[in-house]
Scaffold this active site. Structure first.
Site, mmCIF file in Angstrom:
data_model
loop_
_atom_site.group_PDB
_atom_site.id
_atom_site.type_symbol
_atom_site.label_atom_id
_atom_site.label_comp_id
_atom_site.label_asym_id
_atom_site.label_seq_id
_atom_site.Cartn_x
_atom_site.Cartn_y
_atom_site.Cartn_z
ATOM 1 N N HIS A 42 105.027 76.784 6.168
ATOM 2 C CA HIS A 42 105.610 76.082 5.075
ATOM 3 C C HIS A 42 105.898 76.856 3.944
ATOM 4 O O HIS A 42 106.363 76.425 3.337
ATOM 5 C CB HIS A 42 104.614 75.232 4.541
HETATM 6 C C1 UD1 Z 1 103.073 73.411 -2.354
HETATM 7 C C2 UD1 Z 1 102.724 74.322 -3.334
HETATM 8 C C3 UD1 Z 1 101.697 75.093 -1.964
HETATM 9 C C4 UD1 Z 1 100.823 75.344 -1.457
HETATM 10 C C5 UD1 Z 1 101.710 74.049 -0.465
HETATM 11 C C6 UD1 Z 1 100.100 73.846 0.557
HETATM 12 C C7 UD1 Z 1 103.622 74.744 -5.125
HETATM 13 C C8 UD1 Z 1 105.427 75.514 -5.569
HETATM 14 N N1 UD1 Z 1 103.987 74.835 -3.607
HETATM 15 O O1 UD1 Z 1 103.746 73.923 -1.138
HETATM 16 O O2 UD1 Z 1 101.444 76.655 -2.661
HETATM 17 O O3 UD1 Z 1 100.930 76.325 -0.193
HETATM 18 O O4 UD1 Z 1 101.451 72.837 -1.448
HETATM 19 O O5 UD1 Z 1 100.565 72.622 1.503
HETATM 20 O O6 UD1 Z 1 103.513 73.789 -6.073
HETATM 21 N N2 UD1 Z 1 106.611 66.443 0.908
HETATM 22 C C9 UD1 Z 1 106.017 65.620 1.491
HETATM 23 N N3 UD1 Z 1 104.970 64.197 1.659
HETATM 24 C C10 UD1 Z 1 104.491 65.301 0.692
HETATM 25 C C11 UD1 Z 1 104.384 66.325 -0.062
HETATM 26 C C12 UD1 Z 1 105.338 66.807 0.632
HETATM 27 O O7 UD1 Z 1 107.246 64.502 2.518
HETATM 28 O O8 UD1 Z 1 103.293 64.866 0.473
HETATM 29 C C13 UD1 Z 1 108.304 67.416 1.262
HETATM 30 C C14 UD1 Z 1 109.004 66.507 0.630
HETATM 31 O O9 UD1 Z 1 110.003 66.606 1.220
HETATM 32 C C15 UD1 Z 1 108.798 68.159 -0.837
HETATM 33 C C16 UD1 Z 1 108.581 69.172 -0.020
HETATM 34 O O10 UD1 Z 1 107.365 68.776 1.411
HETATM 35 O O11 UD1 Z 1 110.222 67.854 -1.567
HETATM 36 C C17 UD1 Z 1 107.696 70.458 -0.843
HETATM 37 O O12 UD1 Z 1 106.212 69.627 -1.476
HETATM 38 P P1 UD1 Z 1 105.851 70.761 -2.593
HETATM 39 O O13 UD1 Z 1 104.844 69.829 -2.821
HETATM 40 O O14 UD1 Z 1 107.084 70.882 -3.681
HETATM 41 O O15 UD1 Z 1 105.595 71.857 -2.193
HETATM 42 P P2 UD1 Z 1 105.055 72.280 -0.799
HETATM 43 O O16 UD1 Z 1 105.997 73.089 0.086
HETATM 44 O O17 UD1 Z 1 103.985 71.664 0.192
HETATM 45 N N1 UDP Z 2 95.104 71.951 6.479
HETATM 46 C C1 UDP Z 2 94.533 70.807 7.568
HETATM 47 N N2 UDP Z 2 95.963 70.486 8.493
HETATM 48 C C2 UDP Z 2 97.310 71.303 8.602
HETATM 49 C C3 UDP Z 2 97.190 71.279 8.406
HETATM 50 C C4 UDP Z 2 96.524 72.546 7.277
HETATM 51 O O1 UDP Z 2 93.698 69.786 6.819
HETATM 52 O O2 UDP Z 2 97.496 70.467 9.740
HETATM 53 C C5 UDP Z 2 94.294 72.259 5.925
HETATM 54 C C6 UDP Z 2 94.036 73.392 5.975
HETATM 55 O O3 UDP Z 2 92.548 73.584 7.294
HETATM 56 C C7 UDP Z 2 92.981 74.650 4.959
HETATM 57 C C8 UDP Z 2 94.841 74.001 3.558
HETATM 58 O O4 UDP Z 2 94.846 73.081 4.541
HETATM 59 O O5 UDP Z 2 91.959 74.072 4.852
HETATM 60 C C9 UDP Z 2 95.347 74.791 3.891
HETATM 61 O O6 UDP Z 2 96.747 73.660 3.450
HETATM 62 P P1 UDP Z 2 98.254 74.820 3.246
HETATM 63 O O7 UDP Z 2 98.444 75.661 4.316
HETATM 64 O O8 UDP Z 2 99.083 73.585 3.022
HETATM 65 O O9 UDP Z 2 97.790 75.272 2.192
HETATM 66 P P2 UDP Z 2 97.668 76.436 1.562
HETATM 67 O O10 UDP Z 2 96.297 77.001 2.396
HETATM 68 O O11 UDP Z 2 99.238 77.512 2.440
HETATM 69 O O12 UDP Z 2 97.984 76.878 0.042
#
Ligand code: UD1
Ligand code: UDP
Length: 367
Positions: free
Chosen positions: A206
């Site tokens: 991601h």
């Molecule tokens: C965010 C965090 C990242 C973390 C990740 C965990 C920041 C800058 N990034 O990234 O560090 O590793 O969360 O998963 O804070 N979206 C949905 N539904 C949701 C959430 C997101 O559809 O419930 C989609 C939207 O299209 C959105 C995109 O995901 O534009 C990105 O979401 P965003 O929260 O901006 O960043 P992440 O890539 O999720």
């Molecule tokens: N995770 C989960 N379901 C998924 C993918 C990840 O429960 O389908 C959990 C994973 O085990 C970890 C956390 O979500 O505890 C990590 O989230 P993510 O990789 O989105 O974020 P990051 O750690 O990179 O910020």
């Protein structure tokens, strides 16, 4: 003592759940509330974690949703400021490195509210990662810096952070894992997905650097196709990645024989991690969970802010060239694994140490 913990994104829920449980011991003197910014909002990215990790409904829900960095950060700041004004907490707890972490820290610091950063001091030294900017700024503003690995103490010291504010307390993400291991072990997900323990590869991607351009996604599908000739591949897709696959029109390139799902709930996901032959990921938290569970992990990034997982854990930092990642993956699947050890203080008790520090310091100052 009034404390508000900030959660916004998937990994935050997993980190704050044990902190909330640990405050139970002090519920006569601490009112612990939870503020969910709404950065993640899909049921499978948010509510499922509150349910599975037995967290109460958030006391405040800011509903900020997605947007550009500036838009999302600004919305969090504007809405959280109102909560902070009406609640007047003594302290906020901010976990991790997401936009919600940094935005609420900026608001609190200007209002004279103390800040505790859980998972402080991690550095990738890569300012192209939005998370690195969030980490550096949050640490700069924090009054309590709780670290998960020793190297983080050195990082903070190099940045001139007063060592009296830094506490090596362990890893709250591992607290959740330890606490829920019995449930993880009785998950029925392998049967549901028709998988055999030790006989599949689990993949998550991601990071914007890996999924926000068409070339990387094309290379990812080629890589998955190659691996799927050797082992079953399970790929729970993050909403960012799903959105990019669609907007680049790449659905037709998804290999037929991989098992692509939406985000998976915490218990079932950890059951997949624990039983996989190999995890290939660009996640932060998953590097730690695989190290704790002694599962081989390849991190598809050029750097990691969690070096202990590579130095003593089961994590390989492989860069982003998916051809060489493929060679490494096949090598690991053929049995060439490294035996890892579990880092210091990753013992399930980090949250208890954190709340003890916060409560005893507060008592001392207010004596
Ligand atoms: C965010 C965090 C990242 C973390 C990740 C965990 C920041 C800058 N990034 O990234 O560090 O590793 O969360 O998963 O804070 N979206 C949905 N539904 C949701 C959430 C997101 O559809 O419930 C989609 C939207 O299209 C959105 C995109 O995901 O534009 C990105 O979401 P965003 O929260 O901006 O960043 P992440 O890539 O999720
Ligand atoms: N995770 C989960 N379901 C998924 C993918 C990840 O429960 O389908 C959990 C994973 O085990 C970890 C956390 O979500 O505890 C990590 O989230 P993510 O990789 O989105 O974020 P990051 O750690 O990179 O910020």
């Amino acid at each position: 003592m009034k404390i508000i913990s900030i959660v916004g994104a998937r990994p935050n829920f997993i980190k704050i759940a044990p902190v909330h449980k640990a405050f139970g011991k002090y519920n006569d003197i601490v009112a612990h509330k939870i503020c969910h910014t709404g950065q993640h909002f899909d049921e499978k990215m948010s509510k499922v974690f509150f349910d599975e990790l037995e967290m109460p409904k958030p006391d405040f829900y800011l509903g900020v949703g997605s947007g550009s960095h500036a838009l999302q950060t600004a919305r969090i700041m504007m809405t959280f400021e109102k909560v902070a004004e009406s609640e007047k907490p003594d302290l906020i707890i901010v976990p991790g490195d997401v936009n919600s972490t940094m935005a609420c820290s900026i608001v609190a610091s200007k209002m004279g509210i103390k800040i505790a950063h859980v998972e402080a001091g991690l550095r990738s030294y890569d300012r192209e990662m939005p998370e690195e900017i969030n980490r550096v700024l949050t640490d700069l503003l924090s009054d309590y810096l709780f670290v998960t690995e020793r190297g983080a103490i050195d990082n903070l010291s190099r940045e001139g952070i007063d060592s009296r504010k830094v506490f090596f307390t362990g890893n709250v993400m591992i607290d959740s894992l330890v606490y829920y291991l019995p449930k993880i072990d009785s998950s029925g997900v392998l049967g549901d997905l028709d998988l055999t323990a030790g006989d599949f590869v689990l993949v998550t991607f991601h990071r914007p650097s890996n999924v926000d351009n068409t070339g990387s996604l094309r290379a990812l599908f080629e890589f998955l196709e190659r691996i799927s000739r050797e082992k079953r591949v399970v790929f729970p897709v993050h909403p960012r990645t799903k959105a990019r696959i669609k907007s680049f029109g790449l659905e037709g390139l998804i290999p037929d024989n991989i098992l692509m799902t939406g985000p998976i709930g915490y218990i079932d996901f950890l059951a997949l991690v624990k039983n996989s032959a190999l995890v290939v990921t660009d996640s932060g938290g998953i590097q730690e969970e695989t190290t704790f569970l002694s599962v081989p992990c390849i991190t598809v990034r050029n750097n990691t802010e969690r070096p202990v997982t590579v130095e003593i854990g089961t994590n390989f930092l492989a860069g982003t060239n998916l051809e060489s990642v493929g060679v490494l993956a096949l090598d690991i699947l053929s049995g060439n694994i490294k035996k890892g050890t579990v880092p210091e203080l990753w013992d399930g008790k980090a949250a208890q140490r954190i709340v003890d520090v916060l409560v005893t310091t507060h008592k001392r100052i207010n004596k």
